[in-house]
Design a protein around this motif. Sequence first.
Motif, PDB file in Angstrom:
ATOM      1  N   VAL A  48      37.572  51.860  33.565  1.00 26.18           N
ATOM      2  CA  VAL A  48      37.350  51.019  34.709  1.00 26.18           C
ATOM      3  C   VAL A  48      37.788  49.577  34.731  1.00 26.18           C
ATOM      4  CG1 VAL A  48      36.229  50.479  36.574  1.00 26.18           C
ATOM      5  CG2 VAL A  48      36.226  52.705  36.152  1.00 26.18           C
ATOM      6  N   GLN A  49      38.361  48.876  35.063  1.00 24.46           N
ATOM      7  CA  GLN A  49      38.410  47.476  35.446  1.00 24.46           C
ATOM      8  C   GLN A  49      38.397  46.869  36.687  1.00 24.46           C
ATOM      9  OE1 GLN A  49      42.247  46.077  33.416  1.00 24.46           O
ATOM     10  NE2 GLN A  49      41.785  47.404  31.627  1.00 24.46           N
ATOM     11  N   VAL A  50      37.529  45.754  36.653  1.00 27.07           N
ATOM     12  CA  VAL A  50      37.120  45.221  37.836  1.00 27.07           C
ATOM     13  C   VAL A  50      37.625  43.676  37.918  1.00 27.07           C
ATOM     14  CG1 VAL A  50      35.197  44.800  39.628  1.00 27.07           C
ATOM     15  CG2 VAL A  50      35.316  46.896  38.529  1.00 27.07           C
ATOM     16  N   ASP A  51      38.055  43.141  38.963  1.00 27.41           N
ATOM     17  CA  ASP A  51      38.365  41.894  39.004  1.00 27.41           C
ATOM     18  C   ASP A  51      37.757  41.349  40.329  1.00 27.41           C
ATOM     19  OD1 ASP A  51      39.261  39.212  39.204  1.00 27.41           O
ATOM     20  OD2 ASP A  51      41.328  39.775  38.649  1.00 27.41           O
ATOM     21  N   ASN A  52      36.473  40.473  40.479  1.00 25.55           N
ATOM     22  CA  ASN A  52      36.198  40.092  41.664  1.00 25.55           C
ATOM     23  C   ASN A  52      36.687  38.783  42.149  1.00 25.55           C
ATOM     24  OD1 ASN A  52      34.526  42.107  42.373  1.00 25.55           O
ATOM     25  ND2 ASN A  52      32.942  41.439  40.862  1.00 25.55           N
ATOM     26  N   CYS A  53      37.902  38.475  41.432  1.00 25.13           N
ATOM     27  CA  CYS A  53      38.618  36.966  41.884  1.00 25.13           C
ATOM     28  C   CYS A  53      40.089  37.255  41.633  1.00 25.13           C
ATOM     29  CB  CYS A  53      38.274  35.965  40.853  1.00 25.13           C
ATOM     30  SG  CYS A  53      36.448  35.551  41.104  1.00 25.13           S
ATOM     31  N   PRO A  54      40.532  38.499  42.443  1.00 22.23           N
ATOM     32  CA  PRO A  54      41.995  38.582  42.204  1.00 22.23           C
ATOM     33  C   PRO A  54      43.080  37.781  42.587  1.00 22.23           C
ATOM     34  CG  PRO A  54      41.224  39.872  44.026  1.00 22.23           C
ATOM     35  CD  PRO A  54      40.047  39.207  43.472  1.00 22.23           C
ATOM     36  N   GLY A  55      42.795  36.751  43.383  1.00 22.05           N
ATOM     37  CA  GLY A  55      43.300  35.542  43.774  1.00 22.05           C
ATOM     38  C   GLY A  55      44.554  35.915  44.687  1.00 22.05           C
ATOM     39  N   ASP A  56      44.539  37.075  45.374  1.00 20.52           N
ATOM     40  CA  ASP A  56      45.551  37.611  46.356  1.00 20.52           C
ATOM     41  C   ASP A  56      44.789  37.698  47.665  1.00 20.52           C
ATOM     42  OD1 ASP A  56      44.050  39.739  46.184  1.00 20.52           O
ATOM     43  OD2 ASP A  56      45.791  41.235  45.675  1.00 20.52           O
ATOM     44  N   GLY A  57      43.666  36.939  47.891  1.00 18.24           N
ATOM     45  CA  GLY A  57      43.114  37.100  49.225  1.00 18.24           C
ATOM     46  C   GLY A  57      41.943  38.329  49.398  1.00 18.24           C
ATOM     47  N   ALA A  58      42.124  39.279  48.523  1.00 16.25           N
ATOM     48  CA  ALA A  58      41.078  40.231  48.495  1.00 16.25           C
ATOM     49  C   ALA A  58      39.907  39.854  47.733  1.00 16.25           C
ATOM     50  CB  ALA A  58      41.546  41.571  48.068  1.00 16.25           C
ATOM     51  N   ALA A  59      38.743  40.393  48.157  1.00 17.08           N
ATOM     52  CA  ALA A  59      37.460  40.123  47.424  1.00 17.08           C
ATOM     53  C   ALA A  59      37.423  40.539  46.200  1.00 17.08           C
ATOM     54  CB  ALA A  59      36.311  40.314  48.163  1.00 17.08           C
ATOM     55  N   SER A  60      37.957  41.581  46.080  1.00 16.26           N
ATOM     56  CA  SER A  60      37.837  42.409  44.751  1.00 16.26           C
ATOM     57  C   SER A  60      38.955  43.414  44.420  1.00 16.26           C
ATOM     58  CB  SER A  60      36.364  43.265  44.588  1.00 16.26           C
ATOM     59  OG  SER A  60      36.545  44.295  45.450  1.00 16.26           O
ATOM     60  N   TRP A  61      39.196  43.741  43.153  1.00 12.16           N
ATOM     61  CA  TRP A  61      40.299  44.611  42.889  1.00 12.16           C
ATOM     62  C   TRP A  61      39.706  45.526  41.592  1.00 12.16           C
ATOM     63  CZ3 TRP A  61      42.377  45.107  37.820  1.00 12.16           C
ATOM     64  CH2 TRP A  61      43.489  46.005  37.826  1.00 12.16           C
ATOM     65  N   ALA A  62      39.877  46.785  41.689  1.00 15.48           N
ATOM     66  CA  ALA A  62      39.357  47.734  40.609  1.00 15.48           C
ATOM     67  C   ALA A  62      40.685  48.711  40.305  1.00 15.48           C
ATOM     68  CB  ALA A  62      38.430  48.501  41.306  1.00 15.48           C
ATOM     69  N   TRP A  63      40.449  49.361  39.003  1.00 16.79           N
ATOM     70  CA  TRP A  63      41.637  49.966  38.355  1.00 16.79           C
ATOM     71  C   TRP A  63      40.993  51.120  37.717  1.00 16.79           C
ATOM     72  CZ3 TRP A  63      42.659  50.590  33.104  1.00 16.79           C
ATOM     73  CH2 TRP A  63      43.810  51.183  32.830  1.00 16.79           C
ATOM     74  N   LEU A  64      41.393  52.305  38.011  1.00 15.70           N
ATOM     75  CA  LEU A  64      40.996  53.532  37.169  1.00 15.70           C
ATOM     76  C   LEU A  64      41.913  54.370  36.517  1.00 15.70           C
ATOM     77  CD1 LEU A  64      38.470  55.611  36.702  1.00 15.70           C
ATOM     78  CD2 LEU A  64      38.916  56.497  39.018  1.00 15.70           C
ATOM     79  N   THR A  65      41.665  54.666  35.189  1.00 18.15           N
ATOM     80  CA  THR A  65      42.489  55.640  34.628  1.00 18.15           C
ATOM     81  C   THR A  65      41.661  56.642  33.659  1.00 18.15           C
ATOM     82  OG1 THR A  65      44.646  55.638  33.308  1.00 18.15           O
ATOM     83  CG2 THR A  65      42.673  54.166  32.538  1.00 18.15           C
ATOM     84  N   THR A  66      42.393  57.997  33.768  1.00 16.85           N
ATOM     85  CA  THR A  66      41.882  58.884  32.453  1.00 16.85           C
ATOM     86  C   THR A  66      42.768  59.320  31.852  1.00 16.85           C
ATOM     87  OG1 THR A  66      40.273  60.636  32.553  1.00 16.85           O
ATOM     88  CG2 THR A  66      42.026  60.700  34.076  1.00 16.85           C
ATOM     89  N   GLN A  67      42.310  59.570  30.759  1.00 14.96           N
ATOM     90  CA  GLN A  67      43.671  60.169  29.650  1.00 14.96           C
ATOM     91  C   GLN A  67      43.818  61.512  29.984  1.00 14.96           C
ATOM     92  OE1 GLN A  67      41.608  59.661  25.624  1.00 14.96           O
ATOM     93  NE2 GLN A  67      41.748  57.594  25.587  1.00 14.96           N
ATOM     94  N   LYS A  68      44.926  61.782  29.703  1.00 10.74           N
ATOM     95  CA  LYS A  68      45.427  63.418  29.849  1.00 10.74           C
ATOM     96  C   LYS A  68      44.909  64.244  28.884  1.00 10.74           C
ATOM     97  CE  LYS A  68      49.267  66.192  30.998  1.00 10.74           C
ATOM     98  NZ  LYS A  68      50.553  66.033  31.370  1.00 10.74           N
ATOM     99  N   TYR A  69      43.861  65.105  29.424  1.00  8.54           N
ATOM    100  CA  TYR A  69      42.973  65.933  28.586  1.00  8.54           C
ATOM    101  C   TYR A  69      42.975  67.151  29.146  1.00  8.54           C
ATOM    102  CZ  TYR A  69      38.985  67.104  25.279  1.00  8.54           C
ATOM    103  OH  TYR A  69      38.184  67.528  24.442  1.00  8.54           O
ATOM    104  N   GLY A  70      44.047  68.037  28.847  1.00  4.64           N
ATOM    105  CA  GLY A  70      44.128  69.247  29.825  1.00  4.64           C
ATOM    106  C   GLY A  70      44.586  69.057  31.163  1.00  4.64           C
TER     107      GLY A  70
END
Length: 134
Positions: A48-70
């Motif tokens: 997970v990555q979080v950015d509480n200052c994305p600079g696009d007018g939103a208060a926060s941005w989050a990104w989630l990924t998981t590896q392909k494991y089956g």
Amino acid sequence: MRRTAFKGAAVAAAATAMLGLGLVQSADAAPASAQGCAGYARWSHSEVQVDNCPGDGAASWAWLTTQKYGTNYKAEAWFALADGSQKVLGVEPGKAVSVEYGQDIRQVQICEFYTTLIGWPSIPLHQCSNWYNV
């Protein structure tokens, strides 16, 4: 061409190529981590990555990924927001998703799910991390 001139041209060309590919940010935009706005959490096979200052007018941005494991493996991130509410973001195996919220993200918990095909009926297994401050 002199060796130092060639070396300088090669460095300039490499920097231009990296900037064009988005591998580095331009000098006029400081990365969120330098501003103290970014957070990162990794647990088991998910990130997970979080950015509480994305600079696009939103208060926060989050990104989630998981590896392909089956084929039966997926993840969720639980976010604790500044007002005390919680939001959840899910992702399928080998994929990534992002979301913006109207307020800062304070904490994140990562949960992973796997449905075993051994035995009958299939048993959904899950495991969750502790809460991380971001």
